[in-house]
Design an enzyme around this catalytic site. Structure first.
Site, mmCIF file in Angstrom:
data_model
loop_
_atom_site.group_PDB
_atom_site.id
_atom_site.type_symbol
_atom_site.label_atom_id
_atom_site.label_comp_id
_atom_site.label_asym_id
_atom_site.label_seq_id
_atom_site.Cartn_x
_atom_site.Cartn_y
_atom_site.Cartn_z
ATOM 1 N N GLY A 157 0.825 -1.209 0.000
ATOM 2 C CA GLY A 157 0.000 0.000 0.000
ATOM 3 C C GLY A 157 0.852 1.249 0.000
ATOM 4 N N SER B 34 -5.252 0.223 13.380
ATOM 5 C CA SER B 34 -5.969 1.491 13.506
ATOM 6 C C SER B 34 -6.603 1.542 14.877
ATOM 7 C CB SER B 34 -7.063 1.591 12.434
ATOM 8 O OG SER B 34 -7.940 2.669 12.700
ATOM 9 N N TYR C 101 -14.150 -2.784 8.477
ATOM 10 C CA TYR C 101 -12.815 -2.222 8.715
ATOM 11 C C TYR C 101 -12.344 -2.528 10.139
ATOM 12 C CZ TYR C 101 -9.129 1.378 8.656
ATOM 13 O OH TYR C 101 -7.931 2.046 8.719
ATOM 14 N N LYS D 254 -9.085 -4.801 11.209
ATOM 15 C CA LYS D 254 -7.966 -4.276 11.989
ATOM 16 C C LYS D 254 -7.792 -5.028 13.303
ATOM 17 C CE LYS D 254 -6.407 -1.072 9.236
ATOM 18 N NZ LYS D 254 -5.161 -1.370 8.488
#
Length: 250
Positions: free
Chosen positions: A11, A139, A151, A155
């Site tokens: 990324g 995160s 998400y 994580k």
């Protein structure tokens, strides 16, 4: 940290990933930038070549063959990678009961499956040298956040994954840790502002008001933490999640 290690950052075509790649290049690593966007990845690698050896490889980290091909290219050009930063990720935010299976699977695939596939591909080289550093970018959302079930779950899985790797790979000289950023202004921040139906400026003002240090983070803030985990000095630190959020506690 000064080193001659080979590092891979996923990324890495911009944002946090590019910031991490720059820091590792400055620290003396030969850095391979991997991203699904091959053109932007090549542009980032070219920019960072001012700081050290860099290369770009296009790959979808959720695709086993693409991962194998990218790692083979890194080994051919730079040699055995012993630092891996699993940073690739994106968001598809939506209320849980409106989230499609595809939106769930896509986010899990890049964040969690991608971390697994990249780690599995690189660990044999770390084992051969009895030295390795795996750093996953998590995160503060791993603790839960409305309308981000996919998400947050990904994580949280990333954090569990590094804890497991820490126990399994520690005897081989390989550490595994995670960095959990708070607000860092990237393309994902723009998407979050749009979801909240706010301008970027209003979204940032609202969010920064709740950050004790009264500013958003930068890619460099995250890169500093990654550089520590990647260093020789961090050899006795493994299975940890370091929150880099300006004091936000969730």
């Amino acid at each position: 940290m000064k080193t001659n290690r080979v590092a891979i950052v996923t990324g890495a075509a911009g944002g946090i990933g590019e910031g991490i790649a720059e820091r590792l290049a400055r620290d003396g690593c030969a850095v391979a930038l991997i991203d699904v966007d091959g053109n932007r990845c090549a542009e980032a690698a070219a920019r960072l070549s001012a700081f050290g050896q860099t290369m770009a490889a296009q790959a979808d980290v959720s695709d086993p063959q693409a991962v194998a091909n990218a790692v083979d290219r890194v080994v051919e050009q730079f040699g055995a990678p012993t630092i891996l930063v699993n940073n690739a990720g994106f968001a598809r935010d939506k209320p849980f009961d409106q989230m499609s299976l595809e939106e769930w699977d896509l986010v899990q695939g890049v964040h969690l499956r991608g971390s697994f596939l990249m780690s599995r591909a690189v660990v044999p080289y770390m084992k051969a040298q009895r030295w390795g550093r795996i750093i996953n970018i998590s995160s503060i959302s791993a603790s839960g956040h409305p309308e981000r079930a996919n998400y947050c779950a990904a994580k949280a899985g990333v954090e569990g994954f590094v804890r497991s790797l820490a126990v399994e790979l520690g005897p081989l000289g390989i550490t595994a840790n995670a960095v959990a950023p708070g607000l860092v202004v990237t393309a994902m921040t723009h998407a979050t502002a749009a979801r909240r139906k706010l301008s970027l400026e209003d979204h940032l003002a609202d969010t920064v008001s709740r950050i004790p240090v009264k500013r958003p983070g930068t890619p460099g803030d995250i890169a500093h933490a990654v550089a520590y985990f990647a260093s020789e000095e961090a050899g006795f630190v493994t299975g940890q999640v370091l929150t880099v959020s300006g004091g936000v506690i969730v």
